[in-house]
Design a protein around this motif. Structure first.
Motif, short mmCIF file in Angstrom:
data_model
loop_
_atom_site.label_atom_id
_atom_site.label_comp_id
_atom_site.label_asym_id
_atom_site.label_seq_id
_atom_site.Cartn_x
_atom_site.Cartn_y
_atom_site.Cartn_z
N ARG A 147 -5.78 5.43 7.79
CA ARG A 147 -6.53 6.60 7.34
C ARG A 147 -8.00 6.38 7.71
NH1 ARG A 147 -4.70 7.41 1.75
NH2 ARG A 147 -2.86 8.05 2.96
N GLY A 148 -8.49 7.18 8.65
CA GLY A 148 -9.84 6.94 9.15
C GLY A 148 -9.85 5.64 9.92
N ASP A 149 -10.63 4.68 9.45
CA ASP A 149 -10.65 3.36 10.09
C ASP A 149 -10.10 2.28 9.18
OD1 ASP A 149 -12.61 3.22 8.19
OD2 ASP A 149 -14.24 2.67 9.55
N ARG A 150 -9.27 2.69 8.18
CA ARG A 150 -8.71 1.74 7.23
C ARG A 150 -7.19 1.73 7.28
NH1 ARG A 150 -13.66 1.20 6.76
NH2 ARG A 150 -14.74 0.47 4.87
N LEU A 151 -6.63 0.54 7.18
CA LEU A 151 -5.19 0.39 7.04
C LEU A 151 -4.85 0.63 5.58
CD1 LEU A 151 -2.47 -0.52 8.30
CD2 LEU A 151 -3.09 -2.87 7.67
N VAL A 152 -3.98 1.60 5.29
CA VAL A 152 -3.70 1.97 3.89
C VAL A 152 -2.30 1.61 3.44
CG1 VAL A 152 -5.42 3.81 3.84
CG2 VAL A 152 -3.06 4.34 4.51
N GLY A 153 -1.40 1.26 4.36
CA GLY A 153 -0.06 0.89 3.94
C GLY A 153 0.83 0.53 5.10
N GLY A 154 1.97 -0.06 4.79
CA GLY A 154 2.90 -0.43 5.84
C GLY A 154 4.22 -0.90 5.30
N VAL A 155 5.22 -0.90 6.17
CA VAL A 155 6.57 -1.37 5.85
C VAL A 155 7.07 -2.16 7.04
CG1 VAL A 155 8.94 -0.72 5.31
CG2 VAL A 155 7.07 0.65 4.41
N LEU A 156 7.67 -3.32 6.77
CA LEU A 156 8.27 -4.12 7.83
C LEU A 156 9.64 -4.60 7.38
CD1 LEU A 156 4.98 -5.01 7.63
CD2 LEU A 156 5.62 -6.24 9.70
N LEU A 157 10.62 -4.46 8.24
CA LEU A 157 11.97 -4.97 7.99
C LEU A 157 12.43 -5.75 9.19
CD1 LEU A 157 12.04 -2.36 5.97
CD2 LEU A 157 14.51 -2.67 6.14
N GLY A 158 13.10 -6.87 8.91
CA GLY A 158 13.73 -7.64 9.98
C GLY A 158 12.82 -8.62 10.67
N ASP A 159 11.66 -8.18 11.10
CA ASP A 159 10.71 -9.03 11.82
C ASP A 159 9.38 -8.97 11.10
OD1 ASP A 159 9.07 -10.39 13.52
OD2 ASP A 159 9.57 -9.24 15.32
N LEU A 160 9.02 -10.05 10.41
CA LEU A 160 7.78 -10.07 9.62
C LEU A 160 6.68 -10.86 10.31
CD1 LEU A 160 9.06 -10.57 5.96
CD2 LEU A 160 8.97 -8.51 7.36
N ALA A 161 6.77 -11.03 11.63
CA ALA A 161 5.77 -11.84 12.33
C ALA A 161 4.36 -11.31 12.13
CB ALA A 161 6.11 -11.90 13.82
N ALA A 162 4.21 -10.00 11.99
CA ALA A 162 2.88 -9.41 11.89
C ALA A 162 2.40 -9.27 10.46
CB ALA A 162 2.87 -8.04 12.57
N GLY A 203 0.80 -1.22 0.00
CA GLY A 203 0.00 0.00 0.00
C GLY A 203 0.83 1.27 0.00
N ASP A 204 0.27 2.32 0.58
CA ASP A 204 0.90 3.64 0.63
C ASP A 204 1.42 3.90 2.04
OD1 ASP A 204 1.73 6.21 0.34
OD2 ASP A 204 -0.24 7.07 -0.10
N ALA A 205 2.73 3.84 2.19
CA ALA A 205 3.33 4.03 3.52
C ALA A 205 3.70 5.48 3.78
CB ALA A 205 4.57 3.15 3.66
N THR A 206 3.30 6.39 2.88
CA THR A 206 3.56 7.82 3.08
C THR A 206 2.29 8.46 3.63
OG1 THR A 206 5.11 7.87 1.23
CG2 THR A 206 4.24 9.98 1.98
N PRO A 207 2.30 8.90 4.87
CA PRO A 207 1.08 9.44 5.48
C PRO A 207 0.68 10.79 4.89
CG PRO A 207 2.94 9.73 6.96
CD PRO A 207 3.44 8.90 5.81
N GLN A 208 -0.63 11.02 4.87
CA GLN A 208 -1.19 12.30 4.50
C GLN A 208 -1.65 13.03 5.77
OE1 GLN A 208 -4.34 11.70 1.65
NE2 GLN A 208 -3.01 10.63 0.19
N PRO A 209 -1.87 14.34 5.69
CA PRO A 209 -2.35 15.06 6.88
C PRO A 209 -3.61 14.40 7.45
CG PRO A 209 -1.71 16.61 5.17
CD PRO A 209 -1.65 15.25 4.54
N GLY A 210 -3.61 14.16 8.74
CA GLY A 210 -4.75 13.54 9.40
C GLY A 210 -4.62 12.05 9.57
N ASP A 211 -3.65 11.42 8.91
CA ASP A 211 -3.46 9.98 9.06
C ASP A 211 -2.84 9.66 10.41
OD1 ASP A 211 -4.41 9.61 6.53
OD2 ASP A 211 -2.47 9.20 5.60
#
Length: 423
Positions: A377-392, A350-358
């Motif tokens: 964003r609001g009540d939705r997960l819109v992006g993420g980045v994980l390095l090293g530990d991918l358990a989640a 997704g988009d891991a760059t936050p917008q104002p209000g995120d």
């Protein structure tokens, strides 16, 4: 009367369709279909070429057959060897070509070939050519710091080459990673012995007697090089479709049934453009092949008698959200494992760059070289980045691809600390 389905292209998308339906598959490469995602592991010597072969197809693949023209009126595919292959339904899975940057000295005499020692990194033949040339101590320059370039650099380093990785942008894998994650990635790549240069534009190549000797940078600096790898991205392979008069934008334009402007012709994979988007990733290619399987079965019920009773196990990690029939798009998750004394896993979606209000939640564990970040964003997960530990990553990917409201009772930190039984 049976429906004749012809597939042009033996990559991920074409092979997947041929695993599920009886089709005539025309593969331009001399190799049986294979998993391109694992090419870096073949280059590094971790896997033999036969290990990355894709599951067998329903019918034998016609290898080394290049389609050169489509006769839409006669419904035939004209091949380079002069043979004609008739079809009732044609599927274009022609994939993509590596982008060759406009560099001085890139082409050999006559402009037809690359200088000796300069290679794209797209096929098994590219891997073999590089393995034949690279020896410990060989000076190698990789042009491009995206996913492909990083993968190529670590593979060359594993072979003992002295590797320089050049990236025109400000950071490595800038399309997928934020600034902090990219910095951690750079640290890891440098720990493998790779010299990294960002904000570094390559302007040309030097060659002697048709063989590359150096890479010239725009600032006048010169890097000695016996091997140069071009990892500057890919471009949809659309010449066959364009010459046949099909609608082409960036890729071959298709609708939700993966149908082109000719109702008898479909397109899937890297060459296809759906909803204004060309994915260029394995996950969407698999989703599109599966969706087209259902479309073709609905159009030709007789195919169901020859179709497998179970969907094959996916050959690539992926996230999909398509319905039972038709294709509405894919939310693609990028994953990469880099070797070394302490291997590094990374995932981005997704988009891991936050917008104002995120809302942004991030955790950093320097001792474990781990970093996790999600954007809500609001009540939705819109992006993420994980390095090293991918358990989640399993929990996060499901929440993101489902595009459903996050539960009110679950704090945002819970997204990063609960593995949901995934690893």
């Amino acid at each position: 009367m049976s429906t004749r389905i012809v597939v042009v292209g033996g990559g991920t998308a074409g092979a997947r369709l041929a695993q599920r339906l009886p089709v005539t598959l025309l593969g331009e490469e001399p190799h049986a279909p294979y998993n391109r995602v694992l090419l870096a592991d073949v280059l590094a010597g971790r896997y033999a070429p036969e290990v990355i072969a894709l599951p067998g197809t329903r019918e034998p693949v016609r290898l080394g057959v290049r389609a050169v023209r489509i006769d839409r009126a006669a419904r035939t595919v004209v091949c380079a060897d002069g043979s004609l292959v008739g079809y009732d339904r044609l599927v274009l899975a022609t994939g993509s070509n590596p982008v060759l940057p406009p560099l001085r000295g890139l082409r050999g005499p006559g402009g037809a070939e690359l200088p000796e020692g300069v290679h794209a990194f797209r096929t098994l033949d590219d891997c073999q050519a590089l393995r034949d040339r690279v020896r410990p101590g060989v000076r190698a320059v990789v042009i491009g710091g995206g996913l492909l370039g990083v993968s190529a650099a670590r593979a060359l380093a594993a072979l003992g080459a002295e590797v320089v990785l050049t990236q025109q942008g400000e950071r490595l894998m800038e399309r997928q990673l934020d600034e902090h994650a990219s910095a951690l990635l750079r640290e890891h790549v440098e720990s493998l012995g790779v010299e990294v240069h960002t904000e570094c534009r390559v302007s040309g190549l030097r060659q002697r007697d048709g063989e590359v000797t150096a890479v010239e940078l725009a600032d006048g600096f010169v890097l000695d090089a016996q091997v140069v790898v071009l990892a500057c991205g890919v471009r949809p392979r659309v010449a066959l479709a364009r010459e046949a008069g099909l609608a082409v934008a960036t890729g071959i334009v298709v609708d939700d049934e993966l149908r082109t402007s000719d109702p008898a012709i479909h397109a899937i994979g890297d060459c296809a453009e759906h909803g204004g988007r060309v994915y260029g990733l394995a996950g969407p290619a698999l989703d599109q092949a599966d969706a087209l399987t259902e479309v073709l079965l609905a159009e030709a019920p007789a195919l169901a008698n020859a179709a497998p009773t179970a969907t094959p196990t996916p050959t690539h990690p992926r996230v999909g959200n398509r319905p039972a029939t038709g294709y509405t798009g894919t939310r693609a998750l990028t994953r990469l494992t880099l070797g070394g004394a302490q291997p590094l896993d990374l995932a981005a979606f997704g988009d891991a760059t936050p917008q104002p209000g995120d809302d942004v939640v991030q955790l950093t564990d320097a001792t474990r070289r781990a970093y996790r970040k999600v954007v809500v964003r609001g009540d939705r997960l819109v992006g993420g980045v994980l390095l090293g530990d991918l358990a989640a990553v399993g929990t996060l990917a499901r929440a993101w691809e489902g595009d459903e409201a996050l539960p009110d009772e679950a704090p945002l930190l819970h997204l990063l600390t609960h593995d949901g039984g995934s690893s």
